[in-house]
Motif scaffolding. Structure first.
Motif, PDB file in Angstrom:
ATOM      1  N   ASP A 149      -6.545  13.944  -7.721  1.00 20.45           N
ATOM      2  CA  ASP A 149      -7.213  12.665  -7.464  1.00 20.45           C
ATOM      3  C   ASP A 149      -6.209  11.595  -7.056  1.00 20.45           C
ATOM      4  OD1 ASP A 149      -6.164  12.839 -10.079  1.00 20.45           O
ATOM      5  OD2 ASP A 149      -7.511  11.270 -10.811  1.00 20.45           O
ATOM      6  N   GLU A 150      -5.040  11.598  -7.686  1.00 17.41           N
ATOM      7  CA  GLU A 150      -4.018  10.621  -7.340  1.00 17.41           C
ATOM      8  C   GLU A 150      -3.394  10.937  -5.987  1.00 17.41           C
ATOM      9  OE1 GLU A 150      -2.924   9.637 -12.009  1.00 17.41           O
ATOM     10  OE2 GLU A 150      -1.521  10.800 -10.783  1.00 17.41           O
ATOM     11  N   ILE A 151      -3.212  12.209  -5.697  1.00 16.00           N
ATOM     12  CA  ILE A 151      -2.702  12.593  -4.376  1.00 16.00           C
ATOM     13  C   ILE A 151      -3.684  12.185  -3.291  1.00 16.00           C
ATOM     14  CG2 ILE A 151      -2.138  14.567  -2.898  1.00 16.00           C
ATOM     15  CD1 ILE A 151      -1.016  15.948  -5.419  1.00 16.00           C
ATOM     16  N   THR A 152      -4.977  12.415  -3.520  1.00 18.89           N
ATOM     17  CA  THR A 152      -6.002  12.040  -2.534  1.00 18.89           C
ATOM     18  C   THR A 152      -5.998  10.541  -2.291  1.00 18.89           C
ATOM     19  OG1 THR A 152      -7.391  13.920  -3.150  1.00 18.89           O
ATOM     20  CG2 THR A 152      -8.475  12.062  -2.048  1.00 18.89           C
ATOM     21  N   GLU A 153      -5.883   9.754  -3.368  1.00 21.25           N
ATOM     22  CA  GLU A 153      -5.835   8.301  -3.207  1.00 21.25           C
ATOM     23  C   GLU A 153      -4.607   7.883  -2.405  1.00 21.25           C
ATOM     24  OE1 GLU A 153      -5.632   4.137  -5.810  1.00 21.25           O
ATOM     25  OE2 GLU A 153      -5.709   6.069  -6.859  1.00 21.25           O
ATOM     26  N   ALA A 154      -3.475   8.515  -2.695  1.00 23.29           N
ATOM     27  CA  ALA A 154      -2.242   8.168  -1.984  1.00 23.29           C
ATOM     28  C   ALA A 154      -2.340   8.497  -0.500  1.00 23.29           C
ATOM     29  CB  ALA A 154      -1.067   8.907  -2.611  1.00 23.29           C
ATOM     30  N   ILE A 155      -2.852   9.672  -0.178  1.00 19.55           N
ATOM     31  CA  ILE A 155      -2.989  10.052   1.234  1.00 19.55           C
ATOM     32  C   ILE A 155      -3.943   9.103   1.949  1.00 19.55           C
ATOM     33  CG2 ILE A 155      -3.732  11.874   2.806  1.00 19.55           C
ATOM     34  CD1 ILE A 155      -1.078  12.455   1.372  1.00 19.55           C
ATOM     35  N   LYS A 156      -4.996   8.691   1.261  1.00 22.87           N
ATOM     36  CA  LYS A 156      -5.941   7.734   1.850  1.00 22.87           C
ATOM     37  C   LYS A 156      -5.247   6.408   2.145  1.00 22.87           C
ATOM     38  CE  LYS A 156     -10.505   5.659   1.059  1.00 22.87           C
ATOM     39  NZ  LYS A 156     -11.652   5.558   0.113  1.00 22.87           N
ATOM     40  N   LEU A 157      -4.345   5.987   1.266  1.00 23.57           N
ATOM     41  CA  LEU A 157      -3.591   4.750   1.493  1.00 23.57           C
ATOM     42  C   LEU A 157      -2.636   4.892   2.676  1.00 23.57           C
ATOM     43  CD1 LEU A 157      -2.711   3.854  -2.203  1.00 23.57           C
ATOM     44  CD2 LEU A 157      -4.016   2.382  -0.657  1.00 23.57           C
ATOM     45  N   ASP A 163       0.839  -1.205   0.000  1.00 20.17           N
ATOM     46  CA  ASP A 163       0.000   0.000   0.000  1.00 20.17           C
ATOM     47  C   ASP A 163       0.874   1.255   0.000  1.00 20.17           C
ATOM     48  OD1 ASP A 163      -2.237  -1.553   0.002  1.00 20.17           O
ATOM     49  OD2 ASP A 163      -2.834  -1.123   2.057  1.00 20.17           O
ATOM     50  N   ALA A 164       1.948   1.225   0.775  1.00 20.09           N
ATOM     51  CA  ALA A 164       2.870   2.369   0.808  1.00 20.09           C
ATOM     52  C   ALA A 164       3.557   2.553  -0.537  1.00 20.09           C
ATOM     53  CB  ALA A 164       3.909   2.165   1.916  1.00 20.09           C
ATOM     54  N   LEU A 165       3.929   1.451  -1.175  1.00 15.20           N
ATOM     55  CA  LEU A 165       4.553   1.539  -2.495  1.00 15.20           C
ATOM     56  C   LEU A 165       3.603   2.171  -3.502  1.00 15.20           C
ATOM     57  CD1 LEU A 165       6.681   0.933  -4.636  1.00 15.20           C
ATOM     58  CD2 LEU A 165       5.769  -1.404  -4.765  1.00 15.20           C
ATOM     59  N   LEU A 166       2.352   1.742  -3.494  1.00 20.15           N
ATOM     60  CA  LEU A 166       1.379   2.327  -4.412  1.00 20.15           C
ATOM     61  C   LEU A 166       1.209   3.814  -4.127  1.00 20.15           C
ATOM     62  CD1 LEU A 166      -0.680   2.119  -6.663  1.00 20.15           C
ATOM     63  CD2 LEU A 166      -2.367   1.306  -4.982  1.00 20.15           C
ATOM     64  N   ALA A 167       1.145   4.183  -2.857  1.00 16.62           N
ATOM     65  CA  ALA A 167       1.022   5.603  -2.497  1.00 16.62           C
ATOM     66  C   ALA A 167       2.225   6.394  -2.993  1.00 16.62           C
ATOM     67  CB  ALA A 167       0.886   5.746  -0.984  1.00 16.62           C
ATOM     68  N   LEU A 168       3.419   5.854  -2.801  1.00 22.39           N
ATOM     69  CA  LEU A 168       4.640   6.528  -3.254  1.00 22.39           C
ATOM     70  C   LEU A 168       4.598   6.777  -4.759  1.00 22.39           C
ATOM     71  CD1 LEU A 168       7.611   7.461  -3.074  1.00 22.39           C
ATOM     72  CD2 LEU A 168       8.267   5.034  -3.119  1.00 22.39           C
ATOM     73  N   MET A 169       4.245   5.756  -5.509  1.00 25.55           N
ATOM     74  CA  MET A 169       4.217   5.880  -6.961  1.00 25.55           C
ATOM     75  C   MET A 169       3.143   6.866  -7.416  1.00 25.55           C
ATOM     76  SD  MET A 169       4.792   1.817  -7.577  1.00 25.55           S
ATOM     77  CE  MET A 169       4.812   1.704  -9.352  1.00 25.55           C
ATOM     78  N   LEU A 170       1.984   6.835  -6.782  1.00 21.54           N
ATOM     79  CA  LEU A 170       0.913   7.760  -7.141  1.00 21.54           C
ATOM     80  C   LEU A 170       1.315   9.205  -6.857  1.00 21.54           C
ATOM     81  CD1 LEU A 170      -2.205   5.811  -5.818  1.00 21.54           C
ATOM     82  CD2 LEU A 170      -1.735   6.380  -8.212  1.00 21.54           C
ATOM     83  N   LEU A 171       1.959   9.436  -5.717  1.00 18.14           N
ATOM     84  CA  LEU A 171       2.382  10.792  -5.374  1.00 18.14           C
ATOM     85  C   LEU A 171       3.390  11.329  -6.388  1.00 18.14           C
ATOM     86  CD1 LEU A 171       2.687  10.355  -1.517  1.00 18.14           C
ATOM     87  CD2 LEU A 171       1.099  11.907  -2.685  1.00 18.14           C
ATOM     88  N   GLN A 172       4.329  10.502  -6.775  1.00 14.68           N
ATOM     89  CA  GLN A 172       5.319  10.954  -7.745  1.00 14.68           C
ATOM     90  C   GLN A 172       4.707  11.103  -9.137  1.00 14.68           C
ATOM     91  OE1 GLN A 172       8.329   7.924  -7.074  1.00 14.68           O
ATOM     92  NE2 GLN A 172       9.479   9.278  -5.727  1.00 14.68           N
ATOM     93  N   HIS A 173       3.869  10.151  -9.512  1.00 19.57           N
ATOM     94  CA  HIS A 173       3.246  10.177 -10.835  1.00 19.57           C
ATOM     95  C   HIS A 173       2.268  11.349 -10.971  1.00 19.57           C
ATOM     96  CE1 HIS A 173       2.464   8.290 -14.646  1.00 19.57           C
ATOM     97  NE2 HIS A 173       1.195   8.079 -14.404  1.00 19.57           N
TER      98      HIS A 173
END
Length: 326
Positions: free
Chosen positions: A186-194, A149-159
């Protein structure tokens, strides 16, 4: 088996398959490349080469080895998989391979987010495919894994910053100069939620890196960034997994938090043997320029430009060098 691997790679690269199912064609090939018969770095390199088409030259830069060394490593990896099945493993074996695949996915993301060579500032399609791979991993697992989950958040934040990293003329735009209105909220919001449920989770590499990326995402402007907190995250990360790249990133953060001289002192602990390529002299050049040492900065920029194989980054370095006072 080498021919089978090549044929499977060609087929899966052309047809990504359905999302979110274990039968995903790319996932089956990735899980094969993550076979325990292979060392982890060989598994990562083979996956990036066969599944996402990352060039051998770029792989060599990612792994800090010569191109010839990487080519030989890929050949040995293919041979070691001779006779292995493309079937999806189960149980503990699946969990072990998933951990390898998570590392592979982030390497793939890095290849798209910051290409080592070529004309592109980024290759958003490669980065997006790496994100898709992590989403598939999350569906495969019988229960959530915090580090994935943290990896997905990291990638979403950078992407999420991809559209702001390139100007209208195709030039690189560094983080402090980016138009944050172009970041994908939207991607930042998803990452923070993760990340929110993981605030009390034990420190882990992808989690700490994601928390660093989140500091940038929550800052309204570049000047609002809490660099001292970012330095603290990098200190935690160094205690878990010391590496030249982490030390470089920490030194840059120290330069932002405590001034360029402090950043340069931190950079002095790194050597070119530990971190070949252009990033170390480029970071040193920027800090030297900020410290009011243009002659030394010019020399460092020259070294960085000579070693930079990415055309967009090299152009940026040349522009930075050109504005130094004489």
């Amino acid at each position: 088996m080498e021919a089978d691997l090549a044929e499977e790679a060609q087929r899966t690269m052309a047809d990504p398959g359905e999302r979110g199912v274990v039968a995903d064609e790319r996932l089956r090939l990735v899980l094969l490349c993550a076979h325990p018969a292979l060392p982890r770095e060989a598994a990562a390199a083979l996956t990036l080469r066969l599944v996402l088409g990352v060039s051998t030259e770029d792989l060599a830069r990612l792994f800090l080895v010569r191109t010839s060394t990487m080519a030989a490593r890929l050949t040995r990896a293919r041979k070691r998989l001779a006779g292995e099945s493309f079937a999806v493993p189960s149980g503990a074996e699946l969990a072990d391979r998933v951990r390898v695949v998570s590392d592979v996915a982030y390497l793939a993301f890095t290849a798209g987010y910051a290409p080592g060579s070529g004309p592109d500032v980024l290759r958003a399609d490669v980065a997006a495919e790496a994100i898709r791979l992590v989403r598939v991993l999350r569906d495969v697992l019988p229960e959530p894994v915090s580090e994935i989950d943290a990896l997905l958040a990291l990638m979403l934040l950078q992407h999420s910053r991809r559209e702001a990293r390139v100007d209208d003329d195709g030039r690189l735009v560094l983080l402090p100069d980016q138009d944050r209105g172009r970041w994908r909220r939207d991607e930042i919001t998803e990452a923070i939620k993760l990340l929110t449920p993981l605030t009390d989770a034990p420190a882990a590499p992808y989690l700490l890196q994601a928390l660093v990326a989140a500091e940038h995402a929550i800052a309204a402007t570049s000047d609002d960034t809490d660099w001292s907190r970012i330095v603290a995250r990098y200190d935690e990360l160094l205690r878990l997994s010391d590496s030249p790249v982490v030390r470089l990133n920490r030194a840059v953060a120290v330069g932002e938090a405590d001034g360029p001289l402090a950043g340069l002192a931190a950079l002095d602990r790194l050597t070119e043997a530990e971190l070949p390529g252009h990033r170390l002299p480029a970071a040193r050049a920027e800090l030297l320029a900020r410290a009011g040492r243009p002659d030394a900065a010019r020399e460092a920029y020259d070294a960085a430009i000579a070693r930079c194989a990415n055309e967009a980054e090299r152009s940026h370095l040349e522009q930075r060098r050109a504005v130094l006072p004489t």
